[in-house]
Write a protein that holds these residues in place. Structure first.
Motif, PDB file in Angstrom:
ATOM      1  N   ALA A 182      -5.405  -2.741  -6.550  1.00 23.56           N
ATOM      2  CA  ALA A 182      -4.058  -2.692  -5.966  1.00 23.56           C
ATOM      3  C   ALA A 182      -3.947  -1.635  -4.879  1.00 23.56           C
ATOM      4  O   ALA A 182      -3.223  -1.813  -3.894  1.00 23.56           O
ATOM      5  CB  ALA A 182      -3.027  -2.432  -7.064  1.00 23.56           C
ATOM      6  N   ASP A 218       2.502  -2.805  -8.677  1.00 25.91           N
ATOM      7  CA  ASP A 218       1.286  -3.578  -8.425  1.00 25.91           C
ATOM      8  C   ASP A 218       1.578  -5.066  -8.257  1.00 25.91           C
ATOM      9  O   ASP A 218       0.968  -5.744  -7.432  1.00 25.91           O
ATOM     10  CB  ASP A 218       0.297  -3.371  -9.574  1.00 25.91           C
ATOM     11  CG  ASP A 218      -0.336  -1.986  -9.544  1.00 25.91           C
ATOM     12  OD1 ASP A 218      -0.042  -1.213  -8.607  1.00 25.91           O
ATOM     13  OD2 ASP A 218      -1.116  -1.680 -10.464  1.00 25.91           O
ATOM     14  N   ASP A 219       2.533  -5.597  -9.053  1.00 30.11           N
ATOM     15  CA  ASP A 219       2.851  -7.028  -8.965  1.00 30.11           C
ATOM     16  C   ASP A 219       3.333  -7.404  -7.578  1.00 30.11           C
ATOM     17  O   ASP A 219       2.980  -8.466  -7.046  1.00 30.11           O
ATOM     18  CB  ASP A 219       3.912  -7.400 -10.001  1.00 30.11           C
ATOM     19  CG  ASP A 219       3.365  -7.404 -11.416  1.00 30.11           C
ATOM     20  OD1 ASP A 219       2.129  -7.335 -11.563  1.00 30.11           O
ATOM     21  OD2 ASP A 219       4.165  -7.466 -12.365  1.00 30.11           O
ATOM     22  N   MET A 220       4.165  -6.541  -6.987  1.00 27.45           N
ATOM     23  CA  MET A 220       4.672  -6.807  -5.642  1.00 27.45           C
ATOM     24  C   MET A 220       3.539  -6.736  -4.621  1.00 27.45           C
ATOM     25  O   MET A 220       3.461  -7.557  -3.704  1.00 27.45           O
ATOM     26  CB  MET A 220       5.763  -5.805  -5.283  1.00 27.45           C
ATOM     27  CG  MET A 220       6.319  -5.967  -3.876  1.00 27.45           C
ATOM     28  SD  MET A 220       7.583  -4.758  -3.470  1.00 27.45           S
ATOM     29  CE  MET A 220       7.887  -5.171  -1.743  1.00 27.45           C
ATOM     30  N   LEU A 251       0.408  -7.406  -5.085  1.00 25.18           N
ATOM     31  CA  LEU A 251      -0.467  -8.571  -5.197  1.00 25.18           C
ATOM     32  C   LEU A 251       0.099  -9.782  -4.472  1.00 25.18           C
ATOM     33  O   LEU A 251      -0.651 -10.636  -3.985  1.00 25.18           O
ATOM     34  CB  LEU A 251      -0.712  -8.906  -6.669  1.00 25.18           C
ATOM     35  CG  LEU A 251      -1.530  -7.864  -7.456  1.00 25.18           C
ATOM     36  CD1 LEU A 251      -1.668  -8.294  -8.902  1.00 25.18           C
ATOM     37  CD2 LEU A 251      -2.891  -7.664  -6.825  1.00 25.18           C
ATOM     38  N   GLU A 252       1.445  -9.875  -4.379  1.00 24.63           N
ATOM     39  CA  GLU A 252       2.047 -10.978  -3.642  1.00 24.63           C
ATOM     40  C   GLU A 252       1.665 -10.922  -2.163  1.00 24.63           C
ATOM     41  O   GLU A 252       1.660 -11.937  -1.467  1.00 24.63           O
ATOM     42  CB  GLU A 252       3.578 -10.931  -3.781  1.00 24.63           C
ATOM     43  CG  GLU A 252       4.091 -11.202  -5.176  1.00 24.63           C
ATOM     44  CD  GLU A 252       3.897 -12.639  -5.612  1.00 24.63           C
ATOM     45  OE1 GLU A 252       3.800 -13.519  -4.716  1.00 24.63           O
ATOM     46  OE2 GLU A 252       3.831 -12.890  -6.825  1.00 24.63           O
ATOM     47  N   ARG A 263       1.414 -18.101  -9.545  1.00 28.53           N
ATOM     48  CA  ARG A 263       1.639 -16.849 -10.269  1.00 28.53           C
ATOM     49  C   ARG A 263       0.300 -16.138 -10.431  1.00 28.53           C
ATOM     50  O   ARG A 263      -0.696 -16.743 -10.818  1.00 28.53           O
ATOM     51  CB  ARG A 263       2.275 -17.119 -11.630  1.00 28.53           C
ATOM     52  CG  ARG A 263       3.642 -17.772 -11.536  1.00 28.53           C
ATOM     53  CD  ARG A 263       4.287 -17.909 -12.905  1.00 28.53           C
ATOM     54  NE  ARG A 263       5.544 -18.615 -12.810  1.00 28.53           N
ATOM     55  CZ  ARG A 263       6.694 -18.062 -12.462  1.00 28.53           C
ATOM     56  NH1 ARG A 263       6.725 -16.781 -12.181  1.00 28.53           N
ATOM     57  NH2 ARG A 263       7.810 -18.763 -12.407  1.00 28.53           N
ATOM     58  N   THR A 273      -2.068 -13.105 -12.066  1.00 26.40           N
ATOM     59  CA  THR A 273      -2.293 -12.197 -13.189  1.00 26.40           C
ATOM     60  C   THR A 273      -3.521 -11.358 -12.872  1.00 26.40           C
ATOM     61  O   THR A 273      -4.593 -11.905 -12.582  1.00 26.40           O
ATOM     62  CB  THR A 273      -2.531 -12.970 -14.500  1.00 26.40           C
ATOM     63  OG1 THR A 273      -1.410 -13.823 -14.745  1.00 26.40           O
ATOM     64  CG2 THR A 273      -2.687 -12.007 -15.668  1.00 26.40           C
ATOM     65  N   ASN A 274      -3.355 -10.039 -12.895  1.00 21.47           N
ATOM     66  CA  ASN A 274      -4.455  -9.149 -12.544  1.00 21.47           C
ATOM     67  C   ASN A 274      -4.739  -8.190 -13.693  1.00 21.47           C
ATOM     68  O   ASN A 274      -3.827  -7.523 -14.192  1.00 21.47           O
ATOM     69  CB  ASN A 274      -4.096  -8.342 -11.285  1.00 21.47           C
ATOM     70  CG  ASN A 274      -5.264  -7.527 -10.777  1.00 21.47           C
ATOM     71  OD1 ASN A 274      -6.380  -8.027 -10.689  1.00 21.47           O
ATOM     72  ND2 ASN A 274      -5.024  -6.276 -10.441  1.00 21.47           N
ATOM     73  N   ASN A 275      -5.980  -8.151 -14.136  1.00 23.41           N
ATOM     74  CA  ASN A 275      -6.415  -7.225 -15.177  1.00 23.41           C
ATOM     75  C   ASN A 275      -7.583  -6.422 -14.634  1.00 23.41           C
ATOM     76  O   ASN A 275      -8.733  -6.893 -14.661  1.00 23.41           O
ATOM     77  CB  ASN A 275      -6.841  -7.978 -16.441  1.00 23.41           C
ATOM     78  CG  ASN A 275      -5.671  -8.697 -17.090  1.00 23.41           C
ATOM     79  OD1 ASN A 275      -4.703  -8.073 -17.491  1.00 23.41           O
ATOM     80  ND2 ASN A 275      -5.769 -10.012 -17.180  1.00 23.41           N
ATOM     81  N   ARG A 304      12.359 -12.313 -10.995  1.00 19.66           N
ATOM     82  CA  ARG A 304      11.807 -11.839  -9.734  1.00 19.66           C
ATOM     83  C   ARG A 304      12.936 -11.866  -8.708  1.00 19.66           C
ATOM     84  O   ARG A 304      14.098 -12.002  -9.056  1.00 19.66           O
ATOM     85  CB  ARG A 304      10.638 -12.728  -9.320  1.00 19.66           C
ATOM     86  CG  ARG A 304       9.540 -12.788 -10.373  1.00 19.66           C
ATOM     87  CD  ARG A 304       8.558 -13.888 -10.108  1.00 19.66           C
ATOM     88  NE  ARG A 304       7.690 -13.591  -8.979  1.00 19.66           N
ATOM     89  CZ  ARG A 304       6.776 -14.447  -8.528  1.00 19.66           C
ATOM     90  NH1 ARG A 304       6.638 -15.621  -9.091  1.00 19.66           N
ATOM     91  NH2 ARG A 304       6.012 -14.129  -7.508  1.00 19.66           N
TER      92      ARG A 304
END
Length: 225
Positions: free
Chosen positions: A4, A27-29, A31-32, A70, A72-74, A155
């Motif tokens: 990220a 981080d979610d934002m 990744l978009e 969608r 998903t990041n790990n 969201r």
């Protein structure tokens, strides 16, 4: 998984996001932003990656069919992108016909969260749909109805005003011309009930492309009604 922090650095360097907002973004934002044309975390391109066009092209195709992606990041474990596509009969896309600034638009149902009458106080700042798509459209007559657009209420979502709510329909969308596809959040071109062409609007993409919209998140849900 995806780093990220590397996305944050590349997004700032490419101008996709400001340094201040990038510093505050979760981080979610971040990744978009991987779907932003030209953005890549790979140092140099090879046969499969590094040009910043792969995810962008995938997103365009998925949206054309009224779907969403969608992520998903790990970190340390892996990265997954889930494609959600509506079940459509014979290539027909569910859409809602609306009218704004005297023009007919088909809104892909996949990007509609809520439809209601406008509230004089809570919807006072909500812009018209036509003005969001064309900044030169007069905004004095925004309409008595509100359509809340977005992926989901957890969201970003945003209300827009329309003059008339038409019927639910299943439309056959043809790809939008290249200039239109780049310029706006359009999933394609469809034929209106009167036989004239109209734009199929991707509401979720509109929310992402129009930062001036009055954006709501899950912490400020729309009024019931």
């Amino acid at each position: 998984g995806v780093d990220a922090e590397a996305v944050r650095r590349e997004a700032i360097a490419s101008g996709a996001i400001g340094a201040e907002l990038a510093g505050q973004a979760a981080d979610d934002m971040l990744l978009e932003l991987l779907f932003t044309p030209g953005l890549t975390t790979q140092a140099s391109p090879d046969l499969l990656a590094g040009r910043g066009v792969g995810l962008d092209l995938v997103q365009q195709v998925v949206r054309r069919y009224g779907g969403t992606i969608r992520i998903t990041n790990n970190p340390g474990l892996g990265f997954a992108a889930s494609l959600e596509l509506p079940v459509v009969a014979r290539g027909l896309i569910p859409a809602l016909w609306v009218e704004s600034a005297g023009r007919s638009f088909a809104l892909a149902c996949a990007g509609i969260l809520h439809v209601r009458r406008a509230d004089a106080s809570s919807d006072a700042a909500a812009p018209s749909l036509a003005a969001c798509l064309d900044p030169f459209t007069p905004t004095h007559d925004r309409g008595p109805f509100v359509v809340v657009l977005g992926h989901d209420l957890a969201r970003a979502s945003a209300p827009v005003r329309v003059e008339r709510i038409g019927k639910l329909d299943r439309v056959a969308a043809r790809p939008a011309p290249p200039l239109l596809a780049v310029a706006g959040p359009y999933a394609g071109v469809v034929v209106t009930p009167t036989g004239s062409p109209a734009l199929l609007v991707d509401g979720a993409a509109l929310v992402e492309r129009m930062p001036g919209l009055s954006v709501r998140t899950a912490s400020t849900p729309p009024p019931a009604g």
